[in-house]
Structures are given as C-alpha cells and as structure tokens.
Design a protein around this motif. Structure first.
Motif, mmCIF file in Angstrom:
data_model
loop_
_atom_site.group_PDB
_atom_site.id
_atom_site.type_symbol
_atom_site.label_atom_id
_atom_site.label_comp_id
_atom_site.label_asym_id
_atom_site.label_seq_id
_atom_site.Cartn_x
_atom_site.Cartn_y
_atom_site.Cartn_z
ATOM 1 N N PHE A 111 0.798 -1.223 0.000
ATOM 2 C CA PHE A 111 0.000 0.000 0.000
ATOM 3 C C PHE A 111 0.833 1.276 0.000
ATOM 4 O O PHE A 111 0.324 2.346 0.310
ATOM 5 N N PHE A 112 2.118 1.183 -0.343
ATOM 6 C CA PHE A 112 2.951 2.369 -0.402
ATOM 7 C C PHE A 112 2.512 3.280 -1.554
ATOM 8 O O PHE A 112 2.298 2.815 -2.673
ATOM 9 N N ALA A 113 2.417 4.578 -1.274
ATOM 10 C CA ALA A 113 2.081 5.540 -2.327
ATOM 11 C C ALA A 113 3.200 5.628 -3.359
ATOM 12 O O ALA A 113 2.949 5.788 -4.557
ATOM 13 N N ASP A 114 4.436 5.523 -2.904
ATOM 14 C CA ASP A 114 5.610 5.563 -3.777
ATOM 15 C C ASP A 114 6.479 4.366 -3.409
ATOM 16 O O ASP A 114 7.360 4.462 -2.551
ATOM 17 N N PRO A 115 6.244 3.216 -4.041
ATOM 18 C CA PRO A 115 6.967 2.004 -3.620
ATOM 19 C C PRO A 115 8.473 2.087 -3.781
ATOM 20 O O PRO A 115 9.204 1.538 -2.959
ATOM 21 N N VAL A 116 8.962 2.749 -4.816
ATOM 22 C CA VAL A 116 10.419 2.857 -4.981
ATOM 23 C C VAL A 116 11.014 3.615 -3.809
ATOM 24 O O VAL A 116 12.013 3.190 -3.198
ATOM 25 N N ALA A 117 10.411 4.749 -3.447
ATOM 26 C CA ALA A 117 10.910 5.524 -2.310
ATOM 27 C C ALA A 117 10.803 4.726 -1.021
ATOM 28 O O ALA A 117 11.701 4.771 -0.167
ATOM 29 N N ALA A 118 9.712 3.989 -0.865
ATOM 30 C CA ALA A 118 9.514 3.209 0.360
ATOM 31 C C ALA A 118 10.562 2.123 0.504
ATOM 32 O O ALA A 118 11.188 1.972 1.568
ATOM 33 N N PHE A 119 10.792 1.362 -0.563
ATOM 34 C CA PHE A 119 11.769 0.280 -0.469
ATOM 35 C C PHE A 119 13.199 0.823 -0.380
ATOM 36 O O PHE A 119 14.053 0.198 0.256
ATOM 37 N N ALA A 120 13.450 1.976 -0.986
ATOM 38 C CA ALA A 120 14.768 2.593 -0.823
ATOM 39 C C ALA A 120 14.987 2.991 0.631
ATOM 40 O O ALA A 120 16.091 2.821 1.176
ATOM 41 N N ASN A 121 13.944 3.489 1.275
ATOM 42 C CA ASN A 121 14.050 3.861 2.689
ATOM 43 C C ASN A 121 14.300 2.634 3.555
ATOM 44 O O ASN A 121 15.138 2.644 4.466
ATOM 45 N N ILE A 122 13.587 1.558 3.264
ATOM 46 C CA ILE A 122 13.797 0.303 3.992
ATOM 47 C C ILE A 122 15.205 -0.228 3.726
ATOM 48 O O ILE A 122 15.893 -0.709 4.641
ATOM 49 N N GLY A 123 15.656 -0.129 2.473
ATOM 50 C CA GLY A 123 16.993 -0.611 2.136
ATOM 51 C C GLY A 123 18.082 0.120 2.899
ATOM 52 O O GLY A 123 19.080 -0.493 3.317
ATOM 53 N N ARG A 124 17.914 1.426 3.091
ATOM 54 C CA ARG A 124 18.925 2.183 3.846
ATOM 55 C C ARG A 124 19.003 1.728 5.297
ATOM 56 O O ARG A 124 20.051 1.870 5.943
ATOM 57 N N ALA A 125 17.913 1.168 5.809
ATOM 58 C CA ALA A 125 17.918 0.672 7.183
ATOM 59 C C ALA A 125 18.614 -0.675 7.303
ATOM 60 O O ALA A 125 18.964 -1.099 8.411
ATOM 61 N N LEU A 126 18.814 -1.361 6.175
ATOM 62 C CA LEU A 126 19.492 -2.653 6.176
ATOM 63 C C LEU A 126 21.003 -2.458 6.099
ATOM 64 O O LEU A 126 21.488 -1.529 5.457
ATOM 65 N N ARG A 127 21.719 -3.372 6.734
ATOM 66 C CA ARG A 127 23.164 -3.373 6.566
ATOM 67 C C ARG A 127 23.472 -3.774 5.121
ATOM 68 O O ARG A 127 22.631 -4.388 4.446
ATOM 69 N N PRO A 128 24.643 -3.448 4.587
ATOM 70 C CA PRO A 128 24.994 -3.901 3.243
ATOM 71 C C PRO A 128 24.822 -5.412 3.109
ATOM 72 O O PRO A 128 25.268 -6.176 3.975
ATOM 73 N N ALA A 129 24.131 -5.823 2.065
ATOM 74 C CA ALA A 129 23.791 -7.223 1.808
ATOM 75 C C ALA A 129 22.710 -7.744 2.741
ATOM 76 O O ALA A 129 22.412 -8.943 2.738
ATOM 77 N N GLY A 130 22.093 -6.884 3.544
ATOM 78 C CA GLY A 130 20.967 -7.300 4.373
ATOM 79 C C GLY A 130 19.813 -7.787 3.519
ATOM 80 O O GLY A 130 19.666 -7.412 2.350
ATOM 81 N N ARG A 131 18.961 -8.617 4.111
ATOM 82 C CA ARG A 131 17.930 -9.324 3.349
ATOM 83 C C ARG A 131 16.556 -8.664 3.484
ATOM 84 O O ARG A 131 16.200 -8.147 4.544
ATOM 85 N N LEU A 132 15.780 -8.746 2.403
ATOM 86 C CA LEU A 132 14.357 -8.411 2.392
ATOM 87 C C LEU A 132 13.583 -9.685 2.097
ATOM 88 O O LEU A 132 13.889 -10.387 1.130
ATOM 89 N N VAL A 133 12.603 -9.995 2.943
ATOM 90 C CA VAL A 133 11.720 -11.143 2.729
ATOM 91 C C VAL A 133 10.292 -10.664 2.975
ATOM 92 O O VAL A 133 9.952 -10.279 4.092
ATOM 93 N N MET A 134 9.493 -10.665 1.929
ATOM 94 C CA MET A 134 8.115 -10.199 2.103
ATOM 95 C C MET A 134 7.137 -11.130 1.403
ATOM 96 O O MET A 134 7.459 -11.758 0.388
#
Length: 264
Positions: A111-134
C-alpha cells in the motif's frame, strides 16, 4: 483486504495461520539477527521473529496506532525483552541506517504511495547485503477469496482505479523493477499456495468479510434492499465454503526475497 494498511487483529492472524509458517521458514531468522517487521499489525510476526532472534532484536512498525498499542501489550504479556514497536510509516520513517540484518513483511508492503521511495528507505535501514523477505498477494484472479467475494457483491464491487490495492505487488516483473530501482538485487519469487481461514462458521466469516474495505464500500454503494440481497449472497457463498474445521478459501501469494546492494 480489511483496511488500507492490513487486516489487524486476532482474526487476521487466524486468517493467515498457514502463511505464517511459510514466512518463518523463508525468513530463517538467526539468533543474533536484528529484524525489522514492516506493517506488523498487532505484532504476531514481530514476536515470532524476536523469539528466534534470542540474542538479537525485532522492531515492528505499522501506521495503525491502536495496532501498535496492542502489539506492545501482547509483547509485555509474553515477557519478550528484545522486541519493540513504533507507530510509523515505513515509507518515510527515519530508521537508523545500516541497522538491520533482515526486513520482513507479511502482506504489509502493498500500500505504499511511492513504492520505490519506500523500499529505498527500507533498504537504507538494512546493513549492506541485508535481506528483504516479504509476502504479497498474487493477482486477484488467482485468489479464490477475492473472486468469490466480488462475485457475490456483484456490480457494486467493481474495483476503483485509484486507492489502496492489495494486489499492487502481484506482478513479478513490475516488482523486480521497483526493487532494483530501490537498490536491491538478487530478487527471487517463490509461489505460496496456502488457504486462508475466515472463521469457525459462516456467521463468523460473514462478520469478518463485512469488515473488508472492498465489501464495506460495495455495500455502501447499494440501497438498503440491494445491500440486503448482497449480504444474503455473501452468506450463501460463505456457507458453501464451510468445512468441518471452518470456512476456508484457496489463495496464492508470493514470497519475494532480495538483498540490499553492497554499493547502495
């Protein structure tokens, strides 16, 4: 879906009981992991992650303040000391950078209004090579619950072209483009074919389904007589799906996995 963010509450956890097991296996939370749970609702998946990350931690975030309040109550009642919750929008919340080993979500990212911006924000919270599982829904025609509900509601259930869409991440090529633009790579999709549970009987299932956004909006568009007829069709449809162990519908979802690019 029940509301624009997710269907919070014990009923929602019961609905997705089969999906929880699949998500836990896909996440593979390790004892020392620091986990971020996106769209955590009342925190069931966050608490599960915290128990697995016994030497690490889990943070759940959600846009619903009542859900977060309940999540905190449940975590306190279970005596979990390595879990916390924040009333926040993952699309724009300022997470600590390079903090988390894993960002996970159970139907909380559609339900993100801007999914690219949202996932980029989440990515910055991850350590380098950190994982996303959804976990996200596949297309509506592959989800029996959506097809059956909309058929019972008739013309009033035509999906609006704008507004929250539970199926916004159903198309793998589109999702891959979003995640790559947001700084993720190694993107993969795994089919999840598990049923959803709507309650012990048709009466309970009808109460649950009437709380769905698509249902309530459709019924509100009808006059009283038309609404009563639609509710009757819903009741008949739910009765036809009742088994000895409750009301179940076929569903299809994706487990989407990716990792933050080391260079991002």
């Amino acid at each position: 879906m029940r509301d624009a963010a997710s269907g919070h509450g014990s009923g929602y956890d019961a609905e997705l009981q089969r999906h929880d097991r699949v998500l836990r296996r896909a996440c593979g939370v390790r004892p020392g992991d620091r986990v971020l749970d996106i769209g955590c609702g009342t925190g069931r998946t966050t608490r599960q992650a915290a128990r697995a990350a016994r030497a690490g931690s889990a943070l759940g975030v959600d846009v619903s303040a009542p859900a977060i309040e309940r999540a905190r109550e449940l975590a306190t009642g279970e005596g979990l000391g390595n879990v916390s919750f924040e009333h926040a929008d993952a699309q724009s919340h300022r997470f600590p950078p390079d903090r988390f080993d894993l960002a996970m979500s159970r139907f909380g990212t559609m339900f993100f209004a801007d999914p690219v911006a949202a996932f980029a924000n989440i990515g910055r919270a991850l350590r380098p090579a950190g994982r996303l599982v959804m976990m996200v829904w596949q297309s509506p025609e592959r989800n029996e619950w959506d097809v059956a509900i909309r058929r019972a509601l008739g013309d009033a259930a035509r999906r609006a072209p704008t507004g929250p869409d539970a199926f916004s991440l159903a198309d793998p090529p589109a999702v891959e483009r979003i995640l790559e633009a947001a700084g993720f790579s190694g993107i993969a999709f795994a089919d999840v074919h598990e049923p959803v549970y709507y309650g012990p009987d048709a009466a309970a299932a009808l109460d649950w389904v009437r709380g769905f956004t698509c249902t309530s909006e459709a019924l509100n568009r009808l006059d009283p007589a038309g609404s009563a007829r639609a509710v009757g069709r819903l009741r008949e449809m739910l009765t036809a799906h009742q088994r000895d162990d409750g009301v179940w519908f076929d569903s299809r979802a994706w487990i989407v996995t990716a990792h933050r690019d080391r260079a991002s």
